[in-house]
Design a protein around this motif. Structure first.
Motif, PDB file in Angstrom:
ATOM      1  N   ILE A  49       0.879  -1.158   0.000  1.00  0.00           N
ATOM      2  CA  ILE A  49       0.000   0.000   0.000  1.00  0.00           C
ATOM      3  C   ILE A  49       0.915   1.206   0.000  1.00  0.00           C
ATOM      4  N   VAL A  50       0.717   2.089  -0.942  1.00  0.00           N
ATOM      5  CA  VAL A  50       1.583   3.251  -0.979  1.00  0.00           C
ATOM      6  C   VAL A  50       0.870   4.510  -0.496  1.00  0.00           C
ATOM      7  N   PHE A  51      -0.444   4.526  -0.530  1.00  0.00           N
ATOM      8  CA  PHE A  51      -1.175   5.665   0.003  1.00  0.00           C
ATOM      9  C   PHE A  51      -2.636   5.277   0.183  1.00  0.00           C
ATOM     10  N   ALA A  52      -3.360   6.133   0.851  1.00  0.00           N
ATOM     11  CA  ALA A  52      -4.786   5.936   1.054  1.00  0.00           C
ATOM     12  C   ALA A  52      -5.478   7.240   0.699  1.00  0.00           C
ATOM     13  N   PRO A  53      -6.765   7.178   0.374  1.00  0.00           N
ATOM     14  CA  PRO A  53      -7.482   8.421   0.075  1.00  0.00           C
ATOM     15  C   PRO A  53      -7.373   9.394   1.247  1.00  0.00           C
ATOM     16  N   ALA A  54      -7.330  10.662   0.951  1.00  0.00           N
ATOM     17  CA  ALA A  54      -7.157  11.683   1.982  1.00  0.00           C
ATOM     18  C   ALA A  54      -8.275  11.671   3.008  1.00  0.00           C
ATOM     19  N   ASP A  55      -9.399  11.119   2.656  1.00  0.00           N
ATOM     20  CA  ASP A  55     -10.533  11.143   3.575  1.00  0.00           C
ATOM     21  C   ASP A  55     -10.792   9.806   4.255  1.00  0.00           C
ATOM     22  N   LEU A  56      -9.806   8.916   4.310  1.00  0.00           N
ATOM     23  CA  LEU A  56      -9.985   7.615   4.945  1.00  0.00           C
ATOM     24  C   LEU A  56      -9.839   7.781   6.459  1.00  0.00           C
ATOM     25  N   VAL A  57     -10.939   8.186   7.103  1.00  0.00           N
ATOM     26  CA  VAL A  57     -10.952   8.403   8.547  1.00  0.00           C
ATOM     27  C   VAL A  57     -11.082   7.050   9.224  1.00  0.00           C
ATOM     28  N   VAL A  58     -10.151   6.763  10.139  1.00  0.00           N
ATOM     29  CA  VAL A  58     -10.124   5.461  10.815  1.00  0.00           C
ATOM     30  C   VAL A  58     -10.441   5.562  12.298  1.00  0.00           C
ATOM     31  N   ALA A  59     -10.486   6.766  12.837  1.00  0.00           N
ATOM     32  CA  ALA A  59     -10.768   6.938  14.259  1.00  0.00           C
ATOM     33  C   ALA A  59     -11.196   8.371  14.519  1.00  0.00           C
ATOM     34  N   THR A  60     -11.816   8.564  15.663  1.00  0.00           N
ATOM     35  CA  THR A  60     -12.075   9.896  16.193  1.00  0.00           C
ATOM     36  C   THR A  60     -11.583   9.880  17.630  1.00  0.00           C
ATOM     37  N   SER A  61     -10.764  10.852  17.962  1.00  0.00           N
ATOM     38  CA  SER A  61     -10.194  10.930  19.306  1.00  0.00           C
ATOM     39  C   SER A  61     -10.359  12.360  19.801  1.00  0.00           C
ATOM     40  N   ASP A  62     -11.020  12.512  20.927  1.00  0.00           N
ATOM     41  CA  ASP A  62     -11.241  13.833  21.512  1.00  0.00           C
ATOM     42  C   ASP A  62     -11.842  14.795  20.483  1.00  0.00           C
ATOM     43  N   ASP A  63     -12.812  14.304  19.740  1.00  0.00           N
ATOM     44  CA  ASP A  63     -13.546  15.066  18.715  1.00  0.00           C
ATOM     45  C   ASP A  63     -12.708  15.457  17.495  1.00  0.00           C
ATOM     46  N   ILE A  64     -11.523  14.907  17.352  1.00  0.00           N
ATOM     47  CA  ILE A  64     -10.694  15.143  16.167  1.00  0.00           C
ATOM     48  C   ILE A  64     -10.699  13.872  15.323  1.00  0.00           C
TER      49      ILE A  64
ATOM     50  N   ARG B  89      -7.071  10.226  10.296  1.00  0.00           N
ATOM     51  CA  ARG B  89      -7.099   9.494   9.026  1.00  0.00           C
ATOM     52  C   ARG B  89      -5.868   8.615   8.873  1.00  0.00           C
ATOM     53  N   PHE B  90      -6.045   7.542   8.125  1.00  0.00           N
ATOM     54  CA  PHE B  90      -4.934   6.675   7.746  1.00  0.00           C
ATOM     55  C   PHE B  90      -4.082   7.457   6.769  1.00  0.00           C
ATOM     56  N   ALA B  91      -2.798   7.586   7.047  1.00  0.00           N
ATOM     57  CA  ALA B  91      -1.918   8.394   6.207  1.00  0.00           C
ATOM     58  C   ALA B  91      -0.919   7.552   5.417  1.00  0.00           C
ATOM     59  N   GLY B  92      -0.938   6.233   5.609  1.00  0.00           N
ATOM     60  CA  GLY B  92      -0.067   5.389   4.811  1.00  0.00           C
ATOM     61  C   GLY B  92       0.584   4.283   5.615  1.00  0.00           C
ATOM     62  N   ALA B  93       1.292   3.433   4.900  1.00  0.00           N
ATOM     63  CA  ALA B  93       2.033   2.340   5.517  1.00  0.00           C
ATOM     64  C   ALA B  93       3.346   2.174   4.767  1.00  0.00           C
ATOM     65  N   ASP B  94       4.396   1.966   5.508  1.00  0.00           N
ATOM     66  CA  ASP B  94       5.716   1.696   4.942  1.00  0.00           C
ATOM     67  C   ASP B  94       6.019   0.236   5.261  1.00  0.00           C
ATOM     68  N   LEU B  95       6.060  -0.588   4.240  1.00  0.00           N
ATOM     69  CA  LEU B  95       6.235  -2.020   4.441  1.00  0.00           C
ATOM     70  C   LEU B  95       7.692  -2.439   4.559  1.00  0.00           C
ATOM     71  N   ALA B  96       8.598  -1.494   4.484  1.00  0.00           N
ATOM     72  CA  ALA B  96      10.024  -1.782   4.667  1.00  0.00           C
ATOM     73  C   ALA B  96      10.639  -0.676   5.522  1.00  0.00           C
ATOM     74  N   ALA B  97      10.024  -0.436   6.674  1.00  0.00           N
ATOM     75  CA  ALA B  97      10.433   0.668   7.537  1.00  0.00           C
ATOM     76  C   ALA B  97      11.722   0.351   8.288  1.00  0.00           C
ATOM     77  N   GLU B  98      12.624   1.324   8.302  1.00  0.00           N
ATOM     78  CA  GLU B  98      13.820   1.194   9.128  1.00  0.00           C
ATOM     79  C   GLU B  98      13.388   1.194  10.586  1.00  0.00           C
ATOM     80  N   LEU B  99      14.100   0.447  11.390  1.00  0.00           N
ATOM     81  CA  LEU B  99      13.762   0.343  12.800  1.00  0.00           C
ATOM     82  C   LEU B  99      14.517   1.389  13.604  1.00  0.00           C
ATOM     83  N   PRO B 100      13.872   1.981  14.605  1.00  0.00           N
ATOM     84  CA  PRO B 100      14.591   2.909  15.475  1.00  0.00           C
ATOM     85  C   PRO B 100      15.746   2.188  16.175  1.00  0.00           C
ATOM     86  N   ALA B 101      16.758   2.936  16.549  1.00  0.00           N
ATOM     87  CA  ALA B 101      17.969   2.359  17.137  1.00  0.00           C
ATOM     88  C   ALA B 101      17.704   1.556  18.410  1.00  0.00           C
ATOM     89  N   HIS B 102      16.688   1.916  19.183  1.00  0.00           N
ATOM     90  CA  HIS B 102      16.445   1.225  20.458  1.00  0.00           C
ATOM     91  C   HIS B 102      15.761  -0.133  20.292  1.00  0.00           C
TER      92      HIS B 102
END
Length: 141
Positions: free
Chosen positions: A4-19, A22-35
């Protein structure tokens, strides 16, 4: 694995504290943080979200900037904020309540091993990194 390289700008996946969040994307080969303890060369899956910007987020940003300036000025003057913590960014308060469960169609469950929400320049963005990376046989996350 399909990607998946992107999602529609309006793909709302949750509401938190009235905000809306939206799903903003997925990186399927993400570098891992050092820790994160993982074998050399290992990659994870990063899921990204963002708060939907609008009048409410702008109002919260404005309130935060005013509170941060007041906190800074009190620190400079040696006032009571000198010992206290800086005000929390509004995006952090909203996005830290959001998360994702990640599993694939072959039964791999991937727990979150790292995450980040908010920060200067990324006030309304969040991301979480998951391991293990799904196997090649997986077709759906």
């Amino acid at each position: 694995m399909a990607s998946i390289v992107f999602a529609p700008a309006d793909l709302v996946v949750a509401t938190s504290d009235d905000i809306k969040v939206r799903f903003a994307g997925a990186d399927l080969a993400a570098e891992l943080p050092a820790h994160v303890q993982a074998p050399p060369g290992a990659v994870g899956v990063r899921v990204m979200v963002s708060g939907v910007r609008g009048p409410e987020t702008m109002q919260r940003d404005s309130g935060f900037e005013s509170a941060r300036l007041a906190w800074y000025q009190q620190r400079q003057d040696g006032g009571p904020a000198r010992e206290g913590s800086a005000p929390t960014m509004p995006g952090m308060l909203v996005l830290e309540r959001v998360g994702a469960l990640l599993r694939d169609d072959v039964g791999t469950e991937c727990p979150s091993v790292a995450g980040q929400v908010g920060g200067d320049g990324t006030e309304w963005k969040g991301s979480w990194t998951y391991l293990p990376h799904p196997p090649e046989a997986a077709r759906t996350l």
